[in-house]
Each structure stands twice: as structure tokens, then as C-alpha cells.
Write an enzyme that holds these catalytic residues in place. Structure first.
Site, PDB file in Angstrom:
ATOM      1  N   SER A 157       0.858  -1.187   0.000  1.00  0.00           N
ATOM      2  CA  SER A 157       0.000   0.000   0.000  1.00  0.00           C
ATOM      3  C   SER A 157       0.891   1.233   0.000  1.00  0.00           C
ATOM      4  O   SER A 157       2.085   1.155   0.344  1.00  0.00           O
ATOM      5  CB  SER A 157      -0.873  -0.008   1.256  1.00  0.00           C
ATOM      6  OG  SER A 157      -1.497   1.247   1.481  1.00  0.00           O
TER       7      SER A 157
ATOM      8  N   TYR B 261      -2.211  -0.388  10.452  1.00  0.00           N
ATOM      9  CA  TYR B 261      -2.242  -0.837   9.059  1.00  0.00           C
ATOM     10  C   TYR B 261      -0.903  -0.557   8.379  1.00  0.00           C
ATOM     11  O   TYR B 261      -0.342  -1.424   7.704  1.00  0.00           O
ATOM     12  CB  TYR B 261      -3.372  -0.117   8.325  1.00  0.00           C
ATOM     13  CG  TYR B 261      -3.501  -0.482   6.865  1.00  0.00           C
ATOM     14  CD1 TYR B 261      -4.111  -1.672   6.477  1.00  0.00           C
ATOM     15  CD2 TYR B 261      -3.024   0.367   5.864  1.00  0.00           C
ATOM     16  CE1 TYR B 261      -4.242  -2.013   5.137  1.00  0.00           C
ATOM     17  CE2 TYR B 261      -3.155   0.040   4.528  1.00  0.00           C
ATOM     18  CZ  TYR B 261      -3.760  -1.149   4.164  1.00  0.00           C
ATOM     19  OH  TYR B 261      -3.883  -1.471   2.841  1.00  0.00           O
TER      20      TYR B 261
END
Length: 248
Positions: free
Chosen positions: A141, A154
């Protein structure tokens, strides 16, 4: 033509929807046979059904080592070989670091980092057995490239996946197995729409230089390149597919 996948067998986790489903469809269009895995049974079976004889769905929790062995066995039984793995399955949960919980961090770590680790270990023997090397693509990501507000847990998992990618690339290079990471930014998937609204993909996003969300198919095109022989000399690298977000 270098990006054709004729004869290749690819395992894709989290392939029941979103980016994983887009990758499965694109790979099949380019000649691959695809082992799709997901905890979402109905969605996964429907995507595999659309691929005909080129698709096989396996119900699979990426945090389960036994499940990984079953995925590899199913792929070998159905198609005779495995040439690539796309570690796509992930959870996205956000919270300010002072409000987050250890439980949330542990769950994200299990799915987003331990899962890919187990997957790499599970497929390496099959990749080596082909004699042609192979490709592993880890879907990280932009939160694995830069810090983002509310993404402590995350981001930690996605930075970890970036590190796992680079070390695994060095460990497996002697077997001609390539390992790379892809770092999507804002992409119009069901997971993102659930957090930002069903019309998120249609809105303009001024914080993104290209001023729009990406499409799952655009991420899939990058993954296709990394799975294909067109990227035969590429390993240990990271690729942002983010509309210029991390270039700022």
C-alpha cells in the site's frame, strides 16, 4: 506479447472481489490458469466460474498454514504446476494510534503480514519444481511507503510486507524466484467504498495529483507485468500505483 501468461498457473489470494478479482480476470485473458482463494465463498466461486476451465476456487484463510498447504495441493492437482503467487488478501482498518487496540494490530498483522509470509513458504517448493523460477507479488500500500494519519497499525503491516519482500527477494534469487511489491493508493474497491461511500470512485480527489481514484484493473496491469516474463530481471523492487500520491 512478453506479458502473455500462456502455460502459467497463478495463485491469487483475496480474489473474491476488488483487486484480486480484477487480477484473476486479467490473468485468464492473458492465458493463465488461476487458483483463486478467499474466505468469501460465494463471491470467490462466482469469479472462478466466470473463468471456466482456467479458474479454480479454494476456500482459504491466509492465516492458516494448513490452509496454505491445501491451496498448493489443489493447484498442483488441478493444473500440474504453480508459477506465481499474488499475496493480495488484506484487511484495512484505521484509527488514531492512541485510540487503536492491540487486538486490532494483532489481527492486521496476521492477515496482512503473517499470511503473505506463510504463502511464500508454501509456494516456494512448487515454484522451484517448475525449473523456470517464478514470481511472487506482494500487494502492499502507499501506507507501506509513507506515514498516513490514522494508519499506525495498518501502515506497520504494510511497511513490514515491504521489508519481507526485499529480504525474500534476496533469499530466493538463487532459485530465480522474483519477489516484488505493489503499493496501490486510493483504488475504487468494495473495501474502500465501504469506508468512503459508494460514489467514491466517481468523485474528484484534489489530494491526488491525477485527481481521481484508481481502478482495480489498473493495479492488475502492474501485477500482470510482474508475474509475466516481461519483468524477468526485476526483483526486490516496489511499484507505486497511486496517481502520483507519494510523489508529492
Amino acid at each position: 506479447m512478453a506479458q502473455r501468461l500462456d502455460g502459467k498457473v497463478v495463485v491469487i489470494t483475496g480474489a473474491g472481489r476488488g483487486q484480486g478479482a480484477a487480477e484473476a480476470r486479467l490473468f485468464a485473458e492473458h492465458g493463465a490458469r488461476v487458483v483463486l482463494t478467499d474466505v468469501r465463498k460465494d463471491e470467490g466461486r462466482e469469479i472462478a466460474k466466470g473463468l471456466g476451465d482456467q479458474g479454480l476456487f479454494v476456500v482459504h484463510d491466509v492465516t492458516d498454514p494448513v490452509g496454505w498447504r491445501q491451496v498448493v495441493s489443489a493447484g498442483l492437482d488441478a493444473f500440474g504446476r504453480i508459477d506465481a503467487l499474488v499475496n493480495n488478501a488484506a484487511l484495512w482498518r484505521t484509527a488514531p494510534v492512541e485510540e487503536d487496540t492491540e487486538e486490532n494490530l494483532q489481527r492486521l498483522l496476521q492477515v496482512n503480514l503473517v499470511g503473505p509470509f506463510l504463502g511464500i513458504q508454501a509456494v516456494v517448493p512448487a515454484l522451484r519444481a517448475t525449473g523456470d523460477g517464478g514470481s511472487i507479488v506482494n500487494i502492499s500500500s502507499t501506507a507501506g511507503l509513507v506515514g498516513i494519519v490514522g494508519h499506525a497499525s495498518y501502515g506497520a503491516t504494510k511497511f513490514g510486507l515491504r521489508g519481507l519482500t526485499k529480504s525474500a527477494a534476496l533469499d530466493l534469487a538463487r532459485h530465480r524466484i522474483r519477489v516484488n511489491s505493489v503499493h496501490p493508493g486510493m483504488v475504487d474497491t468494495p473495501m474502500v467504498a465501504g469506508a468512503l461511500g459508494a460514489d467514491a470512485g466517481e468523485r474528484e480527489w484534489p489530494n491526488v495529483p491525477l485527481r481521481r481514484m484508481g481502478r482495480p484493473e489498473e493495479v492488475a496491469e502492474m501485477v500482470l507485468y510482474l508475474v509475466s516474463d516481461a519483468s524477468a530481471y526485476v526483483t526486490g523492487a516496489e511499484f507505486a500505483v497511486d496517481g502520483g500520491l507519494t510523489a508529492q
